[in-house]
Scaffold this motif. Structure first.
Motif, PDB file in Angstrom:
ATOM      1  N   VAL A   1     -34.226   4.564   7.918  1.00  0.00           N
ATOM      2  CA  VAL A   1     -32.887   3.204   8.360  1.00  0.00           C
ATOM      3  C   VAL A   1     -33.444   1.538   8.032  1.00  0.00           C
ATOM      4  CG1 VAL A   1     -32.326   1.828   9.935  1.00  0.00           C
ATOM      5  CG2 VAL A   1     -32.560   3.843  10.545  1.00  0.00           C
ATOM      6  N   LEU A   2     -32.000   1.423   6.803  1.00  0.00           N
ATOM      7  CA  LEU A   2     -32.626   0.805   5.610  1.00  0.00           C
ATOM      8  C   LEU A   2     -32.328  -0.779   6.701  1.00  0.00           C
ATOM      9  CD1 LEU A   2     -34.487   0.119   3.203  1.00  0.00           C
ATOM     10  CD2 LEU A   2     -31.616   0.363   2.075  1.00  0.00           C
ATOM     11  N   SER A   3     -33.178  -1.628   6.165  1.00  0.00           N
ATOM     12  CA  SER A   3     -32.406  -3.379   6.947  1.00  0.00           C
ATOM     13  C   SER A   3     -33.088  -4.114   5.970  1.00  0.00           C
ATOM     14  CB  SER A   3     -32.786  -3.267   7.923  1.00  0.00           C
ATOM     15  OG  SER A   3     -34.395  -3.115   8.485  1.00  0.00           O
ATOM     16  N   GLU A   4     -33.027  -5.473   5.424  1.00  0.00           N
ATOM     17  CA  GLU A   4     -33.093  -6.634   4.952  1.00  0.00           C
ATOM     18  C   GLU A   4     -33.909  -7.833   5.662  1.00  0.00           C
ATOM     19  OE1 GLU A   4     -31.350  -8.739   2.001  1.00  0.00           O
ATOM     20  OE2 GLU A   4     -31.425  -6.996   1.266  1.00  0.00           O
ATOM     21  N   LYS A   5     -34.870  -7.979   5.072  1.00  0.00           N
ATOM     22  CA  LYS A   5     -36.167  -9.156   5.651  1.00  0.00           C
ATOM     23  C   LYS A   5     -35.702 -10.494   4.714  1.00  0.00           C
ATOM     24  CE  LYS A   5     -39.205 -10.903   9.170  1.00  0.00           C
ATOM     25  NZ  LYS A   5     -40.478 -10.347  10.126  1.00  0.00           N
ATOM     26  N   GLY A   6     -35.773 -11.546   4.308  1.00  0.00           N
ATOM     27  CA  GLY A   6     -36.003 -12.808   4.335  1.00  0.00           C
ATOM     28  C   GLY A   6     -35.690 -12.240   2.538  1.00  0.00           C
ATOM     29  N   GLY A   7     -34.848 -11.466   2.349  1.00  0.00           N
ATOM     30  CA  GLY A   7     -34.465 -11.353   0.842  1.00  0.00           C
ATOM     31  C   GLY A   7     -34.968  -9.115   0.606  1.00  0.00           C
ATOM     32  N   LYS A   8     -36.286  -8.964   1.319  1.00  0.00           N
ATOM     33  CA  LYS A   8     -36.693  -7.845   0.608  1.00  0.00           C
ATOM     34  C   LYS A   8     -35.665  -6.931   1.798  1.00  0.00           C
ATOM     35  CE  LYS A   8     -40.788  -9.170  -1.271  1.00  0.00           C
ATOM     36  NZ  LYS A   8     -40.882  -9.214  -2.410  1.00  0.00           N
ATOM     37  N   LYS A   9     -35.985  -5.449   0.946  1.00  0.00           N
ATOM     38  CA  LYS A   9     -36.013  -4.241   1.586  1.00  0.00           C
ATOM     39  C   LYS A   9     -37.157  -3.429   2.159  1.00  0.00           C
ATOM     40  CE  LYS A   9     -32.935  -2.274  -1.483  1.00  0.00           C
ATOM     41  NZ  LYS A   9     -32.394  -1.314  -3.077  1.00  0.00           N
ATOM     42  N   ILE A  10     -36.514  -3.562   3.812  1.00  0.00           N
ATOM     43  CA  ILE A  10     -37.416  -2.539   4.506  1.00  0.00           C
ATOM     44  C   ILE A  10     -36.614  -1.777   5.265  1.00  0.00           C
ATOM     45  CG2 ILE A  10     -38.014  -2.857   6.956  1.00  0.00           C
ATOM     46  CD1 ILE A  10     -38.942  -5.387   5.298  1.00  0.00           C
ATOM     47  N   ARG A  11     -37.873  -0.551   5.163  1.00  0.00           N
ATOM     48  CA  ARG A  11     -37.695   1.020   5.823  1.00  0.00           C
ATOM     49  C   ARG A  11     -38.143   0.749   7.017  1.00  0.00           C
ATOM     50  NH1 ARG A  11     -39.430   4.368   0.847  1.00  0.00           N
ATOM     51  NH2 ARG A  11     -42.110   4.340   1.134  1.00  0.00           N
ATOM     52  N   THR A  12     -37.327   1.341   8.058  1.00  0.00           N
ATOM     53  CA  THR A  12     -37.881   1.625   9.290  1.00  0.00           C
ATOM     54  C   THR A  12     -38.074   3.898   9.122  1.00  0.00           C
ATOM     55  OG1 THR A  12     -37.339  -0.319  10.391  1.00  0.00           O
ATOM     56  CG2 THR A  12     -38.224   2.613  11.744  1.00  0.00           C
ATOM     57  N   LEU A  13     -39.054   4.023   8.996  1.00  0.00           N
ATOM     58  CA  LEU A  13     -39.510   5.642   9.221  1.00  0.00           C
ATOM     59  C   LEU A  13     -39.518   6.082  10.376  1.00  0.00           C
ATOM     60  CD1 LEU A  13     -41.749   5.903   6.067  1.00  0.00           C
ATOM     61  CD2 LEU A  13     -39.420   5.195   5.612  1.00  0.00           C
ATOM     62  N   SER A  14     -38.853   7.135  11.173  1.00  0.00           N
ATOM     63  CA  SER A  14     -39.030   7.083  12.120  1.00  0.00           C
ATOM     64  C   SER A  14     -39.597   8.642  11.937  1.00  0.00           C
ATOM     65  CB  SER A  14     -37.460   8.506  12.703  1.00  0.00           C
ATOM     66  OG  SER A  14     -37.233   6.771  13.493  1.00  0.00           O
TER      67      SER A  14
END
Length: 158
Positions: free
Chosen positions: A59-72
């Protein structure tokens, strides 16, 4: 106190205060497909969900202009990673682990694709410190993740 004992004591204190050395793991694989096709297979930052056998969902999201991925992960567990840099022209991206059940800390890694004869060379390298496990175990875990991922990319890019 004699000077030699004082120096030896100071040297021992400095050594004890030195942080653990960072560990490096690098794995490579060759793929019989052109680099552009392999890079396309790797895909966007969350593309790992399509080619890594241990990842159930990304699942891709963004935090402070950076891409964040959460891997299950298949079988349970979650890893949260931040994309540090990406260069589509050079076919490489670097990421850092923010949260993970893995026995590592300070983890930063780069995945890249380069031409290799008529095919491609994949390189996945990481730098980290072991956390809660011996260095060799941390290196084994990370190496296994890289091996599985490189095989997954190779299978998908054919």
């Amino acid at each position: 106190m004699p000077k030699t004992i004082l120096l030896a004591t100071a040297a021992l204190a400095a050594l004890a205060a030195t942080p653990a050395l960072a560990l490096d793991v690098t794995k490579t694989a060759t793929v019989a497909a052109p680099p552009a096709k392999v890079w396309q297979t790797i895909g966007a930052f969350c593309g790992i969900g399509d080619w890594h056998p241990a990842v159930e969902k990304c699942v891709l999201s963004e935090k402070g202009g950076k891409k964040i991925r959460t891997l299950s992960l298949k079988g349970g567990g979650t890893i949260v990673e931040e994309e540090v840099s990406r260069d589509d022209k050079a076919m490489a991206y670097t990421y850092a682990i923010l949260e993970s059940p893995l026995p590592v800390e300070g983890y930063k890694s780069t995945l890249s694709v380069a031409p290799d004869g008529s095919g491609s060379k994949l390189t996945w390298m990481g730098n980290f410190k072991a956390k809660g496990a011996p260095d060799a175990k941390a290196e084994e875990v990370v190496g296994g993740i890289y091996d599985g991922g490189l095989k997954g990319i190779g299978d998908k890019a054919k």
